[in-house]
Design a protein around this motif. Structure first.
Motif, short mmCIF file in Angstrom:
data_model
loop_
_atom_site.label_atom_id
_atom_site.label_comp_id
_atom_site.label_asym_id
_atom_site.label_seq_id
_atom_site.Cartn_x
_atom_site.Cartn_y
_atom_site.Cartn_z
N THR A 28 0.62 -0.75 0.57
CA THR A 28 -0.51 0.18 0.08
C THR A 28 1.12 1.52 -0.32
O THR A 28 2.36 1.61 0.20
CB THR A 28 -0.93 0.13 1.15
OG1 THR A 28 0.08 -0.33 2.07
CG2 THR A 28 -1.71 -1.09 0.98
N ASP A 31 -3.45 5.95 0.06
CA ASP A 31 -4.71 4.64 0.04
C ASP A 31 -4.83 4.37 -0.84
O ASP A 31 -5.86 4.33 -1.97
CB ASP A 31 -5.69 6.19 0.43
CG ASP A 31 -5.77 7.66 -0.14
OD1 ASP A 31 -4.36 7.64 -1.19
OD2 ASP A 31 -6.57 8.46 -0.26
N HIS A 32 -3.68 3.83 -1.17
CA HIS A 32 -4.01 3.63 -3.16
C HIS A 32 -3.03 2.01 -2.36
O HIS A 32 -2.26 1.54 -1.75
CB HIS A 32 -3.25 4.11 -3.88
CG HIS A 32 -3.91 5.44 -4.41
ND1 HIS A 32 -3.89 6.50 -3.88
CD2 HIS A 32 -4.08 5.23 -5.59
CE1 HIS A 32 -4.69 6.68 -4.33
NE2 HIS A 32 -5.19 6.80 -6.11
N SER A 51 -11.94 5.91 -9.08
CA SER A 51 -9.95 5.71 -8.79
C SER A 51 -10.27 6.00 -10.03
O SER A 51 -10.67 5.25 -10.94
CB SER A 51 -9.87 4.51 -8.30
OG SER A 51 -8.47 4.69 -8.13
N GLU A 53 -6.95 4.29 -12.63
CA GLU A 53 -6.29 2.82 -12.82
C GLU A 53 -5.05 3.53 -13.79
O GLU A 53 -5.59 3.33 -14.51
CB GLU A 53 -7.64 1.78 -13.14
CG GLU A 53 -6.82 0.34 -12.77
CD GLU A 53 -7.39 -0.35 -13.38
OE1 GLU A 53 -7.12 -2.34 -13.26
OE2 GLU A 53 -8.17 -0.77 -14.14
N THR A 80 -2.74 5.54 -18.04
CA THR A 80 -3.71 5.31 -16.30
C THR A 80 -4.84 5.60 -17.29
O THR A 80 -5.01 6.09 -18.66
CB THR A 80 -3.03 6.59 -16.27
OG1 THR A 80 -1.69 6.69 -15.64
CG2 THR A 80 -4.19 7.01 -14.74
N ILE A 100 -2.00 0.23 -10.12
CA ILE A 100 -2.25 1.40 -9.08
C ILE A 100 -3.64 2.27 -8.90
O ILE A 100 -4.23 2.23 -9.63
CB ILE A 100 -0.88 2.30 -8.66
CG1 ILE A 100 0.68 1.10 -9.40
CG2 ILE A 100 -1.11 3.29 -7.91
CD1 ILE A 100 0.98 2.11 -10.08
N GLU A 101 -4.09 2.49 -7.84
CA GLU A 101 -5.80 2.38 -7.89
C GLU A 101 -5.61 2.68 -6.38
O GLU A 101 -5.01 2.34 -5.67
CB GLU A 101 -6.55 1.28 -8.36
CG GLU A 101 -6.23 0.36 -8.21
CD GLU A 101 -7.43 -1.15 -8.55
OE1 GLU A 101 -7.98 -0.89 -9.56
OE2 GLU A 101 -7.70 -2.17 -8.47
N HIS A 102 -7.30 3.56 -5.91
CA HIS A 102 -7.51 4.06 -4.82
C HIS A 102 -7.63 2.11 -3.79
O HIS A 102 -7.95 1.99 -4.52
CB HIS A 102 -8.10 4.87 -4.67
CG HIS A 102 -8.35 5.14 -3.16
ND1 HIS A 102 -9.40 4.36 -2.49
CD2 HIS A 102 -8.45 6.39 -2.58
CE1 HIS A 102 -9.73 5.16 -1.32
NE2 HIS A 102 -9.29 6.11 -1.48
N LYS A 103 -7.09 2.15 -2.79
CA LYS A 103 -7.72 1.00 -1.52
C LYS A 103 -9.38 0.69 -1.87
O LYS A 103 -9.21 -0.43 -1.82
CB LYS A 103 -7.38 1.10 -0.40
CG LYS A 103 -7.48 2.30 0.59
CD LYS A 103 -6.97 2.04 2.05
CE LYS A 103 -7.59 3.29 2.28
NZ LYS A 103 -9.53 3.19 2.93
N CYS A 105 -11.51 0.85 -4.23
CA CYS A 105 -12.08 1.26 -6.00
C CYS A 105 -12.87 -0.37 -6.14
O CYS A 105 -13.01 -0.74 -5.88
CB CYS A 105 -10.76 0.38 -6.16
SG CYS A 105 -10.88 0.86 -8.21
#
Length: 112
Positions: A28, A31-32, A51, A53, A80, A100-103, A105
């Motif tokens: 992590t 917050d990703h 989010s 990606e 992206t 890679i993305e927001h946790k 998502c």
């Protein structure tokens, strides 16, 4: 998931995976999440409501289909997809990539 303050050897985590599709969180960052994916099959059309990606291809060649075009992302390249944009991924053979993305998502789409 790897511990903080640890070198992450992506090849160590992926070298023996021969599944059609395997996706898991490596670590992590704020917050990703950074996920590693091993792809041997197409992923369904979907979008992420909250989010962007980002895909970073580590091994192989990944096609990212958008509604109006297809982008080819090769090892060492990054692409992206903005939040809300419909897309799908298709590997050319075996592909290893980081996502890679927001946790939190939220994936919306057809899982068939």
């Amino acid at each position: 998931m790897a511990d903080k303050l640890e070198v992450i050897d992506i090849k160590k985590y992926t070298k023996d995976i021969d599944d059609k599709w395997k996706n898991f969180v490596l670590t992590t960052v704020n917050d990703h999440v950074i996920r590693v994916s091993v792809l041997n099959r197409d992923f369904h059309w979907h979008s992420h409501l909250n989010s962007d990606e980002t895909f970073l291809v580590i091994e192989g060649e990944l096609f990212i289909d958008l509604e109006d075009r297809t982008e080819t992302v090769r090892a060492g390249q990054l692409f992206t997809v903005p939040k809300g944009v419909l897309h799908r991924t298709r590997p050319k053979g075996r592909v290893v990539n980081l996502t890679i993305e927001h946790k939190d998502c939220d994936v919306q789409g057809n899982a068939s």
